[in-house]
Scaffold this motif. Structure first.
Motif, PDB file in Angstrom:
ATOM      1  N   ASP A 151      27.892  56.325 -12.096  1.00 26.09           N
ATOM      2  CA  ASP A 151      26.438  56.414 -11.981  1.00 26.09           C
ATOM      3  C   ASP A 151      26.048  57.418 -10.893  1.00 26.09           C
ATOM      4  O   ASP A 151      24.899  57.536 -10.530  1.00 26.09           O
ATOM      5  CB  ASP A 151      25.817  55.048 -11.712  1.00 26.09           C
ATOM      6  N   GLY A 152      27.032  58.128 -10.378  1.00 15.76           N
ATOM      7  CA  GLY A 152      26.794  59.086  -9.312  1.00 15.76           C
ATOM      8  C   GLY A 152      27.091  58.516  -7.928  1.00 15.76           C
ATOM      9  O   GLY A 152      27.264  59.259  -6.984  1.00 15.76           O
ATOM     10  N   LEU A 153      27.132  57.186  -7.816  1.00 16.24           N
ATOM     11  CA  LEU A 153      27.441  56.546  -6.539  1.00 16.24           C
ATOM     12  C   LEU A 153      28.777  55.819  -6.562  1.00 16.24           C
ATOM     13  O   LEU A 153      29.443  55.710  -5.546  1.00 16.24           O
ATOM     14  CB  LEU A 153      26.328  55.562  -6.156  1.00 16.24           C
ATOM     15  N   VAL A 154      29.142  55.284  -7.712  1.00 21.75           N
ATOM     16  CA  VAL A 154      30.451  54.662  -7.895  1.00 21.75           C
ATOM     17  C   VAL A 154      31.089  55.270  -9.129  1.00 21.75           C
ATOM     18  O   VAL A 154      30.401  55.755 -10.031  1.00 21.75           O
ATOM     19  CB  VAL A 154      30.379  53.119  -8.043  1.00 21.75           C
ATOM     20  N   LEU A 155      32.402  55.247  -9.150  1.00 21.98           N
ATOM     21  CA  LEU A 155      33.140  55.828 -10.264  1.00 21.98           C
ATOM     22  C   LEU A 155      34.356  54.954 -10.534  1.00 21.98           C
ATOM     23  O   LEU A 155      34.995  54.483  -9.599  1.00 21.98           O
ATOM     24  CB  LEU A 155      33.576  57.237  -9.877  1.00 21.98           C
TER      25      LEU A 155
ATOM     26  N   ILE B 172      36.412  64.364 -12.358  1.00 22.04           N
ATOM     27  CA  ILE B 172      36.940  63.227 -11.606  1.00 22.04           C
ATOM     28  C   ILE B 172      38.154  63.623 -10.780  1.00 22.04           C
ATOM     29  O   ILE B 172      38.338  63.158  -9.661  1.00 22.04           O
ATOM     30  CB  ILE B 172      37.258  62.063 -12.565  1.00 22.04           C
ATOM     31  N   GLY B 173      38.993  64.488 -11.311  1.00 15.46           N
ATOM     32  CA  GLY B 173      40.172  64.929 -10.569  1.00 15.46           C
ATOM     33  C   GLY B 173      39.801  65.567  -9.244  1.00 15.46           C
ATOM     34  O   GLY B 173      40.418  65.307  -8.213  1.00 15.46           O
ATOM     35  N   ARG B 174      38.762  66.383  -9.239  1.00 14.57           N
ATOM     36  CA  ARG B 174      38.305  67.032  -8.014  1.00 14.57           C
ATOM     37  C   ARG B 174      37.732  66.003  -7.034  1.00 14.57           C
ATOM     38  O   ARG B 174      37.984  66.050  -5.832  1.00 14.57           O
ATOM     39  CB  ARG B 174      37.242  68.087  -8.341  1.00 14.57           C
ATOM     40  N   ILE B 175      36.992  65.037  -7.552  1.00 16.03           N
ATOM     41  CA  ILE B 175      36.409  63.997  -6.696  1.00 16.03           C
ATOM     42  C   ILE B 175      37.509  63.163  -6.041  1.00 16.03           C
ATOM     43  O   ILE B 175      37.495  62.926  -4.844  1.00 16.03           O
ATOM     44  CB  ILE B 175      35.453  63.095  -7.515  1.00 16.03           C
ATOM     45  N   LEU B 176      38.487  62.732  -6.842  1.00 14.43           N
ATOM     46  CA  LEU B 176      39.578  61.926  -6.303  1.00 14.43           C
ATOM     47  C   LEU B 176      40.394  62.710  -5.286  1.00 14.43           C
ATOM     48  O   LEU B 176      40.780  62.180  -4.245  1.00 14.43           O
ATOM     49  CB  LEU B 176      40.477  61.419  -7.434  1.00 14.43           C
ATOM     50  N   HIS B 177      40.637  63.996  -5.552  1.00 14.71           N
ATOM     51  CA  HIS B 177      41.403  64.818  -4.617  1.00 14.71           C
ATOM     52  C   HIS B 177      40.692  64.924  -3.275  1.00 14.71           C
ATOM     53  O   HIS B 177      41.315  64.854  -2.213  1.00 14.71           O
ATOM     54  CB  HIS B 177      41.659  66.203  -5.208  1.00 14.71           C
ATOM     55  N   SER B 178      39.368  65.077  -3.300  1.00 17.58           N
ATOM     56  CA  SER B 178      38.631  65.197  -2.045  1.00 17.58           C
ATOM     57  C   SER B 178      38.705  63.902  -1.240  1.00 17.58           C
ATOM     58  O   SER B 178      38.664  63.921  -0.013  1.00 17.58           O
ATOM     59  CB  SER B 178      37.169  65.576  -2.301  1.00 17.58           C
TER      60      SER B 178
ATOM     61  N   PHE C  95      39.112  48.967  -0.327  1.00 21.19           N
ATOM     62  CA  PHE C  95      38.408  50.208  -0.043  1.00 21.19           C
ATOM     63  C   PHE C  95      39.145  50.978   1.043  1.00 21.19           C
ATOM     64  O   PHE C  95      39.361  50.458   2.132  1.00 21.19           O
ATOM     65  CB  PHE C  95      36.971  49.930   0.412  1.00 21.19           C
ATOM     66  N   HIS C  96      39.518  52.216   0.744  1.00 24.92           N
ATOM     67  CA  HIS C  96      40.113  53.093   1.753  1.00 24.92           C
ATOM     68  C   HIS C  96      39.025  54.091   2.150  1.00 24.92           C
ATOM     69  O   HIS C  96      38.736  55.040   1.428  1.00 24.92           O
ATOM     70  CB  HIS C  96      41.331  53.833   1.208  1.00 24.92           C
ATOM     71  N   THR C  97      38.382  53.819   3.279  1.00 24.55           N
ATOM     72  CA  THR C  97      37.242  54.633   3.680  1.00 24.55           C
ATOM     73  C   THR C  97      37.688  55.948   4.303  1.00 24.55           C
ATOM     74  O   THR C  97      38.775  56.059   4.853  1.00 24.55           O
ATOM     75  CB  THR C  97      36.349  53.861   4.669  1.00 24.55           C
ATOM     76  N   ASN C  98      36.831  56.934   4.177  1.00 26.92           N
ATOM     77  CA  ASN C  98      37.124  58.292   4.627  1.00 26.92           C
ATOM     78  C   ASN C  98      35.973  58.853   5.451  1.00 26.92           C
ATOM     79  O   ASN C  98      35.437  59.916   5.155  1.00 26.92           O
ATOM     80  CB  ASN C  98      37.369  59.206   3.423  1.00 26.92           C
ATOM     81  N   GLY C  99      35.547  58.141   6.460  1.00 24.51           N
ATOM     82  CA  GLY C  99      34.434  58.624   7.279  1.00 24.51           C
ATOM     83  C   GLY C  99      33.177  58.769   6.456  1.00 24.51           C
ATOM     84  O   GLY C  99      32.773  57.838   5.771  1.00 24.51           O
ATOM     85  N   ASP C 100      32.592  59.950   6.485  1.00 21.94           N
ATOM     86  CA  ASP C 100      31.366  60.192   5.732  1.00 21.94           C
ATOM     87  C   ASP C 100      31.626  60.659   4.308  1.00 21.94           C
ATOM     88  O   ASP C 100      30.703  61.012   3.587  1.00 21.94           O
ATOM     89  CB  ASP C 100      30.508  61.246   6.449  1.00 21.94           C
ATOM     90  N   GLU C 101      32.864  60.685   3.906  1.00 18.25           N
ATOM     91  CA  GLU C 101      33.227  61.121   2.554  1.00 18.25           C
ATOM     92  C   GLU C 101      33.360  59.910   1.636  1.00 18.25           C
ATOM     93  O   GLU C 101      33.435  58.776   2.091  1.00 18.25           O
ATOM     94  CB  GLU C 101      34.549  61.897   2.598  1.00 18.25           C
ATOM     95  N   PRO C 102      33.405  60.139   0.320  1.00 14.92           N
ATOM     96  CA  PRO C 102      33.596  59.015  -0.607  1.00 14.92           C
ATOM     97  C   PRO C 102      34.882  58.251  -0.301  1.00 14.92           C
ATOM     98  O   PRO C 102      35.866  58.817   0.160  1.00 14.92           O
ATOM     99  CB  PRO C 102      33.686  59.711  -1.974  1.00 14.92           C
ATOM    100  N   ALA C 103      34.858  56.963  -0.564  1.00 13.50           N
ATOM    101  CA  ALA C 103      36.017  56.096  -0.313  1.00 13.50           C
ATOM    102  C   ALA C 103      36.766  55.822  -1.613  1.00 13.50           C
ATOM    103  O   ALA C 103      36.155  55.675  -2.668  1.00 13.50           O
ATOM    104  CB  ALA C 103      35.554  54.779   0.294  1.00 13.50           C
TER     105      ALA C 103
ATOM    106  N   GLY D 223      39.239  54.375  -8.392  1.00 10.76           N
ATOM    107  CA  GLY D 223      37.808  54.238  -8.186  1.00 10.76           C
ATOM    108  C   GLY D 223      37.356  54.988  -6.954  1.00 10.76           C
ATOM    109  O   GLY D 223      38.152  55.303  -6.065  1.00 10.76           O
ATOM    110  N   VAL D 224      36.070  55.285  -6.929  1.00  7.85           N
ATOM    111  CA  VAL D 224      35.449  55.979  -5.804  1.00  7.85           C
ATOM    112  C   VAL D 224      34.090  55.337  -5.568  1.00  7.85           C
ATOM    113  O   VAL D 224      33.393  54.970  -6.513  1.00  7.85           O
ATOM    114  CB  VAL D 224      35.267  57.488  -6.106  1.00  7.85           C
TER     115      VAL D 224
END
Length: 183
Positions: free
Chosen positions: A47-51, A108-114, A153-161, A173-174
């Protein structure tokens, strides 16, 4: 059974659907994507916020992203059986119809990699509670209970978790941090 096909349970589609948007003007977010990657078939929704993305089978074909035919997502039931073969899909042994092009679906591959490349720490409170519930709902819809249904949840600061489950293999998931909602 044809070896060049994959059979997907209706319950898998309904579970991943909880990550899809509802009534978004970006219509490709209102659907479930079927992704073909390296001999595997995945279901994905955002939905743009969760994946959420989960492997549902194996099928040798060209890498691509497709969508279910219009109207199917609303009519699929938990007990349905969906068969995909060579770019076509059928519901409960009905006549096969062509899958829709899903090239507008987010990469999704790019999002997960980041998410993987950054390794800062963030507080769990930085995640929106209503968004985190979607992961628990997904796991319980697949029949997982107790610890297996609790998202990690593996958080990444201000980046997606990144999000995963101990009891659910082949899931990625993200979740976006809370400040994304304030932008």
């Amino acid at each position: 059974m044809n070896t060049n096909q994959v059979r997907i349970k209706g319950s898998d589609i309904l579970a991943i659907k909880c990550f899809a948007s509802v009534n978004d003007i970006r219509v490709y977010l209102n659907d479930v994507a079927i992704m073909f990657e390296a001999g595997s078939v995945f279901l994905a929704a955002t939905d743009g916020l969760v994946l959420g993305k989960i492997k549902v089978g194996e099928l040798e074909c060209e890498p691509k992203v497709c969508f279910l035919p219009f109207g199917w997502l609303k009519s699929i039931k938990e007990t349905d059986s969906i068969v995909i073969t060579d770019g076509f899909i059928s519901l409960n042994e009905s006549n096969p119809v062509e899958l829709l092009d899903g090239s507008k679906f987010p990469d999704i591959g790019r999002i997960l990699h980041s998410c993987i490349t950054k390794n800062d720490e963030a507080r769990v409170s930085d995640l929106h509670p209503m968004q985190t519930v979607k992961f628990y709902k997904f796991a319980t819809m697949l029949g997982f209970k107790n610890d297996a249904a609790i998202p990690i949840f593996h958080t990444n600061g201000d980046e997606p978790a990144l999000v995963w489950f101990r009891g659910i293999r082949d899931f990625q998931g993200v979740i976006m941090p809370l400040y994304y909602l304030r932008k």
